[in-house]
Design an enzyme around this catalytic site. Sequence first.
Site, PDB file in Angstrom:
ATOM      1  N   GLY A  46       0.845  -1.178   0.000  1.00 18.18           N
ATOM      2  CA  GLY A  46       0.000   0.000   0.000  1.00 18.18           C
ATOM      3  C   GLY A  46       0.883   1.232   0.000  1.00 18.18           C
ATOM      4  N   GLN A 123       4.630   0.791   7.266  1.00 17.32           N
ATOM      5  CA  GLN A 123       4.456  -0.651   7.056  1.00 17.32           C
ATOM      6  C   GLN A 123       5.411  -1.389   8.005  1.00 17.32           C
ATOM      7  OE1 GLN A 123       3.205  -3.388   6.067  1.00 17.32           O
ATOM      8  NE2 GLN A 123       1.818  -2.999   4.357  1.00 17.32           N
ATOM      9  N   GLY A 171       2.898  -9.805  -2.286  1.00 13.39           N
ATOM     10  CA  GLY A 171       2.000 -10.778  -2.886  1.00 13.39           C
ATOM     11  C   GLY A 171       2.609 -11.417  -4.132  1.00 13.39           C
ATOM     12  N   ASN A 235      -9.986  -8.053 -11.256  1.00 13.01           N
ATOM     13  CA  ASN A 235     -10.271  -7.875  -9.842  1.00 13.01           C
ATOM     14  C   ASN A 235     -10.477  -9.229  -9.158  1.00 13.01           C
ATOM     15  OD1 ASN A 235     -12.001  -7.345  -7.398  1.00 13.01           O
ATOM     16  ND2 ASN A 235     -11.525  -5.249  -8.057  1.00 13.01           N
ATOM     17  N   THR A 257      -4.052  -9.038  -1.775  1.00 14.55           N
ATOM     18  CA  THR A 257      -4.300  -7.643  -2.125  1.00 14.55           C
ATOM     19  C   THR A 257      -4.038  -6.820  -0.867  1.00 14.55           C
ATOM     20  OG1 THR A 257      -6.594  -7.966  -1.501  1.00 14.55           O
ATOM     21  CG2 THR A 257      -6.057  -8.247  -3.839  1.00 14.55           C
ATOM     22  N   SER A 258      -3.776  -5.512  -1.008  1.00 13.96           N
ATOM     23  CA  SER A 258      -3.513  -4.706   0.187  1.00 13.96           C
ATOM     24  C   SER A 258      -4.815  -4.272   0.853  1.00 13.96           C
ATOM     25  CB  SER A 258      -2.663  -3.486  -0.168  1.00 13.96           C
ATOM     26  OG  SER A 258      -1.298  -3.838  -0.196  1.00 13.96           O
ATOM     27  N   HIS A 260      -5.639  -4.327   3.816  1.00 14.66           N
ATOM     28  CA  HIS A 260      -5.496  -3.662   5.113  1.00 14.66           C
ATOM     29  C   HIS A 260      -5.722  -2.160   4.987  1.00 14.66           C
ATOM     30  CE1 HIS A 260      -1.525  -2.897   3.400  1.00 14.66           C
ATOM     31  NE2 HIS A 260      -1.548  -1.821   4.164  1.00 14.66           N
ATOM     32  N   CYS A 417      16.150 -16.668   5.240  1.00 17.55           N
ATOM     33  CA  CYS A 417      15.710 -18.011   5.605  1.00 17.55           C
ATOM     34  C   CYS A 417      15.230 -17.991   7.035  1.00 17.55           C
ATOM     35  CB  CYS A 417      16.821 -19.042   5.409  1.00 17.55           C
ATOM     36  SG  CYS A 417      18.116 -18.976   6.639  1.00 17.55           S
TER      37      CYS A 417
HETATM   38  N1  LIG Z   1       3.565 -12.300   5.917  1.00 12.35           N
HETATM   39  C1  LIG Z   1       2.418 -11.644   5.859  1.00 12.35           C
HETATM   40  O1  LIG Z   1       1.615 -11.633   6.737  1.00 12.35           O
HETATM   41  C2  LIG Z   1       2.192 -10.901   4.664  1.00 12.35           C
HETATM   42  C3  LIG Z   1       3.047 -11.111   3.650  1.00 12.35           C
HETATM   43  C4  LIG Z   1       2.884 -10.393   2.533  1.00 12.35           C
HETATM   44  C5  LIG Z   1       1.870  -9.525   2.403  1.00 12.35           C
HETATM   45  N2  LIG Z   1       0.996  -9.350   3.391  1.00 12.35           N
HETATM   46  C6  LIG Z   1      -0.095  -8.432   3.221  1.00 12.35           C
HETATM   47  O2  LIG Z   1      -0.545  -8.668   1.904  1.00 12.35           O
HETATM   48  C7  LIG Z   1      -0.930  -7.438   1.317  1.00 12.35           C
HETATM   49  C8  LIG Z   1      -0.170  -7.161   0.042  1.00 12.35           C
HETATM   50  O3  LIG Z   1       1.158  -6.711   0.278  1.00 12.35           O
HETATM   51  P1  LIG Z   1       2.010  -6.117  -0.916  1.00 12.35           P
HETATM   52  O4  LIG Z   1       3.282  -5.618  -0.347  1.00 12.35           O
HETATM   53  O5  LIG Z   1       2.071  -7.107  -2.021  1.00 12.35           O
HETATM   54  O6  LIG Z   1       1.109  -4.857  -1.328  1.00 12.35           O
HETATM   55  P2  LIG Z   1       1.108  -3.970  -2.644  1.00 12.35           P
HETATM   56  O7  LIG Z   1       0.267  -2.787  -2.312  1.00 12.35           O
HETATM   57  O8  LIG Z   1       2.469  -3.779  -3.171  1.00 12.35           O
HETATM   58  O9  LIG Z   1       0.319  -4.876  -3.685  1.00 12.35           O
HETATM   59  C9  LIG Z   1      -1.067  -5.107  -3.607  1.00 12.35           C
HETATM   60  C10 LIG Z   1      -1.535  -5.561  -4.969  1.00 12.35           C
HETATM   61  O10 LIG Z   1      -2.924  -5.896  -4.905  1.00 12.35           O
HETATM   62  C11 LIG Z   1      -3.549  -5.425  -6.104  1.00 12.35           C
HETATM   63  N3  LIG Z   1      -4.954  -5.276  -5.789  1.00 12.35           N
HETATM   64  C12 LIG Z   1      -5.546  -4.419  -4.935  1.00 12.35           C
HETATM   65  N4  LIG Z   1      -6.852  -4.613  -4.879  1.00 12.35           N
HETATM   66  C13 LIG Z   1      -7.117  -5.637  -5.721  1.00 12.35           C
HETATM   67  C14 LIG Z   1      -8.295  -6.321  -6.080  1.00 12.35           C
HETATM   68  N5  LIG Z   1      -9.485  -6.003  -5.533  1.00 12.35           N
HETATM   69  N6  LIG Z   1      -8.183  -7.337  -6.970  1.00 12.35           N
HETATM   70  C15 LIG Z   1      -6.997  -7.690  -7.503  1.00 12.35           C
HETATM   71  N7  LIG Z   1      -5.865  -7.049  -7.205  1.00 12.35           N
HETATM   72  C16 LIG Z   1      -5.933  -6.052  -6.308  1.00 12.35           C
HETATM   73  C17 LIG Z   1      -2.823  -4.159  -6.418  1.00 12.35           C
HETATM   74  O11 LIG Z   1      -2.942  -3.807  -7.770  1.00 12.35           O
HETATM   75  C18 LIG Z   1      -1.387  -4.502  -6.029  1.00 12.35           C
HETATM   76  O12 LIG Z   1      -0.674  -5.031  -7.112  1.00 12.35           O
HETATM   77  C19 LIG Z   1      -0.738  -6.392   2.392  1.00 12.35           C
HETATM   78  O13 LIG Z   1      -1.956  -6.226   3.091  1.00 12.35           O
HETATM   79  C20 LIG Z   1       0.311  -6.991   3.266  1.00 12.35           C
HETATM   80  O14 LIG Z   1       0.292  -6.452   4.546  1.00 12.35           O
HETATM   81  C21 LIG Z   1       1.148 -10.031   4.521  1.00 12.35           C
END
Ligand SMILES: NC(=O)c1ccc[n+]([C@@H]2O[C@H](COP(=O)([O-])OP(=O)(O)OC[C@H]3O[C@@H](n4cnc5c(N)ncnc54)[C@H](O)[C@@H]3O)[C@@H](O)[C@H]2O)c1
Lengths: 570, 570
Positions: A46, A123, A171, A235, A257-258, A260, A417
């Site tokens: 995000g 973040q 993701g 989507n 997807t973000s 959060h 790792c």
């Molecule tokens: N270890 C973990 O717990 C963990 C690991 C990775 C990511 N996450 C969570 O996963 C999420 C993604 O992280 P990120 O760094 O990849 O974020 P980011 O913002 O870089 O990427 C999010 C992606 O989702 C896409 N997107 C948004 N809404 C959408 C929808 N309705 N349909 C399809 N695509 C959609 C966006 O275009 C973007 O490419 C965050 O909420 C992050 O906190 C958690």
Amino acid sequence: QTLKGAPEGTELNAKGWQQEAAYRLLNNNLDPEVGEAPEDLVVYGGSGRAARSWDAYDAISEELLDLEDDETLLVQSGKPVGRFQTHEHAPRVLIANSNLVGKWDGWEHFHELEDEGLMMYGQMTAGSWAYIGTQGIIQGTYETLAECANQHFDETLKGTITVTAGLGGMGGAQPLAVTMNGGVCIAADVDEARIERRIETGYCQEKVDSIDEALQRAEEAAEAGESYSVGIHMNAAELFEELLDREFIPDIVTDQTSAHDPIEGYYPSGYTLEEAEKLREEDREQYRKESLKTMERHVDGILEMQERGAIAFEYGNNIRGEVDSYRDEDDLWPLTGTSSDERDPFDFPGFVPAYVRPMFCRGQGPFRWLALSGDKADIHRTDKAVRELFPEKDRLIRWIELAQEQVEFQGLPARVCWLGYETNNDDRTERAQFALRINELVREGEISAPIVVTRDHLDAGSVASPNRETEAMRDGSDAVADWPILNALVNCSAGADIVSVHDGGGVGIGNSLHTNNHVVLDGSDEAAETAKRVFTTDPGMGIVRHADAGYEDALDEAERSDVHIPMQED
Amino acid sequence: QTLKGAPEGTELNAKGWQQEAAYRLLNNNLDPEVGEAPEDLVVYGGSGRAARSWDAYDAISEELLDLEDDETLLVQSGKPVGRFQTHEHAPRVLIANSNLVGKWDGWEHFHELEDEGLMMYGQMTAGSWAYIGTQGIIQGTYETLAECANQHFDETLKGTITVTAGLGGMGGAQPLAVTMNGGVCIAADVDEARIERRIETGYCQEKVDSIDEALQRAEEAAEAGESYSVGIHMNAAELFEELLDREFIPDIVTDQTSAHDPIEGYYPSGYTLEEAEKLREEDREQYRKESLKTMERHVDGILEMQERGAIAFEYGNNIRGEVDSYRDEDDLWPLTGTSSDERDPFDFPGFVPAYVRPMFCRGQGPFRWLALSGDKADIHRTDKAVRELFPEKDRLIRWIELAQEQVEFQGLPARVCWLGYETNNDDRTERAQFALRINELVREGEISAPIVVTRDHLDAGSVASPNRETEAMRDGSDAVADWPILNALVNCSAGADIVSVHDGGGVGIGNSLHTNNHVVLDGSDEAAETAKRVFTTDPGMGIVRHADAGYEDALDEAERSDVHIPMQED
Ligand SMILES: NC(=O)c1ccc[n+]([C@@H]2O[C@H](COP(=O)([O-])OP(=O)(O)OC[C@H]3O[C@@H](n4cnc5c(N)ncnc54)[C@H](O)[C@@H]3O)[C@@H](O)[C@H]2O)c1
Ligand SMILES: NC(=O)c1ccc[n+]([C@@H]2O[C@H](COP(=O)([O-])OP(=O)(O)OC[C@H]3O[C@@H](n4cnc5c(N)ncnc54)[C@H](O)[C@@H]3O)[C@@H](O)[C@H]2O)c1
């Protein structure tokens, strides 16, 4: 601002390697190869930023380059605010990002302050300068899926199809982690450029335009027992509905997807990317409503697939919590008039209680390191060290080999790792054994410049996040935030070189508190001592925290590895 | 449990004076002369505790007595949870009390966790072992009232009448602070024993039973220009209403009932103490409603008096916030059908923006120290040192003299005064100059055992509390909690011996985040270095925080005392 990434090589720009490491890492986070939108200071997740503004970025750089070996720089939500004399064993940089007093601790007040230029969303590793590109998350995703395969399939994802969404900074690791585990992955993203980027960097194999095409190729590959990944430009909520219409139920369903951040991170259905961005600029409240409506359909799709046999889990983006929270807003709920208001979004589990907690109980978590030299050979030497130190750890060795083959470096070469507390009858933890060995290699010149060791904020003893890392704790202590605070304080006391405390990473402002730290291995005795201390206190907090919550695995590890826990029978 | 207070004398029970100080302070907090209800581990301020349970207390004691000079003990909400090797320049004890993740950060979830034995309310100096009895607060109250006299009267309270309520651990300082400033004070408390205790300890002069008697004596004294204080056994809300009925408007009106905690801290009108306690046991929700009803009348009385000419201010108990919050609960509001729903409880100011902030801008705050020997002569020697070091500071000298005459020691002899950052052309701050001098006196044997220097959590750069310390900040950054976190981290980095981070002190869970620290002056060079560092970083955070918010006083002090603030023109 011209963005060149981190300076490389073996020459110092700053007055010492601790300061230099902070400086290189900040710039590495903003390397166009590493961060998602460095031109806006956005690193990933995000709106997770490395600095509050370009002025703040310049000032941080200036301070770091000028900082003495016994001084400490203070960064408040991405802006340098003070610099004090401390001592050589103390951290060089202290960072507090996005923290608000409880009652005000949510997006609404945060955005007000952000608009006033008073805060920044850090973040997890964005604002603490420890992001290493998609690679950083891939091993966690690999481990999670491997554990999922262990529990539900035949120790491999071979022959299974995973459907997911979100190919952003973190993701984007999903398709590769699935194929590394032998499986097939269909991943949706509304942003075509993201899909293309994952293909360029080797994280995803191809992109198709129609669902039918994606399904056909996926099913063929699964049947042949081949690994395969495909990105589809749409989507997530729409994809899940379309799949259900076609009566297609994947083996595994999740998404990243973000969610959060319903405004900056998630895209509502029914809009093109450009239309959505226009709406966001013109009417944020309307955007938020549209986002939440889509999220409800999205969760509904996941729940429906679960009901029909898919293994479903939330991958840490708080989509369940978002949908749940807004149920209380009368004018928003029920959003779509589907059956959803009868379903509890929390009816599908988070990935932590499902797959990660047993590792946390043993102090294991995503340990990572970067070669400050910029030289890939340095990381290959560390890979070798891992294999030499822990030859008996099959999953770890397999990971290191796959990573060497399949993971492309972004920015400063890095490796991740999972290592833990386990002392293997040594007086040093697994993490410390590794760090001390690397420090020797730096001293001996086998590695050309210092290595900085850090980790995700998501770690065994560093985070309180009731919708993710501390979901459904055995004793109900999910929301207790004393633990990350103690983690930051004890790592500071142990002499880590950078210590940070952030609010809201991963799951959004007000939903979590978490920390990380960095130790620079410059080959000195001092670095060895610091490493030994920090890589005991830090994973040690994971054991202590889970032992306190009554987890047998943690109590067992405490006994096995001789962790002193007051009020526990010795 | 037999409570004897802190061990005294010059012999160690623990392995070093740092550990010994922590051990003595914990026990000092629970000295029946010091704490309000030590048999329940309650120190002051509603339910502010020193340890979570007697088992936890025993375990903390055991750990402290066994702790090595390079180890650090971790205390989580009053329970010892871990112990790690750190190093000699690091804190010996790290404390995190009552902290919750933002969305869960309120009394309701806190009480659930408390009932499960998972948390403890640490208040400010209760859970961080820095309470020194009513004396601790008296100087702050003295300073506040002196500043109020400066602003509204003729630099003295002579001839004025102050009406207040709450004679608990901290509120009990009010009558003495008023008389120290030459004024007359009428103070209500529903708990007769509290009034008697203040009379025994010399904080209040007498107790009367009727309002008319109290008024008559107060008016006589005020007319004669004499100082006088009287306690009256009744509910604050009732007293204020009765006074208004009699058309009596005091010069100053405030109160220090524990309104921040409507269940454990505040007593509703219409019940005797015993009846109220019975209700609390039987029906907490009903108790809470009754409390809030009374608070609304209470605030209404204050606002009415203000309208009719009294100087009114909230004295940090969040009574305005409590009344305000519960306006949103439909079934509670309007509570009494008075005119109150038209009045905004925040129509009268908090004491911080009114009187304290200008001092915070200069890094000034309630600095305090205790004689670990238990010997009063040691504190008298420190009093002398203050007079010798700062002969030109009239208000400070007057305070020290009044305190010597009128403030009785409780538990370990202690002294408090406000010192700041100001360097007076030295390279050391005011606080550091004092600490270094004391350290010398300990080394030279003029003071018989080490002195421990600490402070309230309410200090210049240590707290985020939008309804109190950071109310109405110039830039709107009231709720930004990065600051206290950086304060704890930098003091930890500077080598303070104990560092703590608490949620909710003074104003209730979820309403604040704050820290304190201790430095033990044992006469060593090491202690001198630590003191010099910590007493620069700690008040320095006050300057940095207020400079960032744009306060001229802070920017001016930064320039005058050479505080490096990035992004500020030098
Ligand atoms: N270890 C973990 O717990 C963990 C690991 C990775 C990511 N996450 C969570 O996963 C999420 C993604 O992280 P990120 O760094 O990849 O974020 P980011 O913002 O870089 O990427 C999010 C992606 O989702 C896409 N997107 C948004 N809404 C959408 C929808 N309705 N349909 C399809 N695509 C959609 C966006 O275009 C973007 O490419 C965050 O909420 C992050 O906190 C958690
Ligand atoms: N510097 C500051 O900001 C500051 C300083 C001192 C106290 N406080 C606040 O003031 C409050 C009091 O602190 P304390 O340590 O004295 O608490 P305490 O709990 O020891 O004492 C509170 C007293 O108020 C009395 N009381 C409660 N309800 C009453 C009512 N309706 N009418 C009359 N008396 C009533 C109780 O009997 C008790 O004696 C707290 O909220 C504290 O946080 C703030």
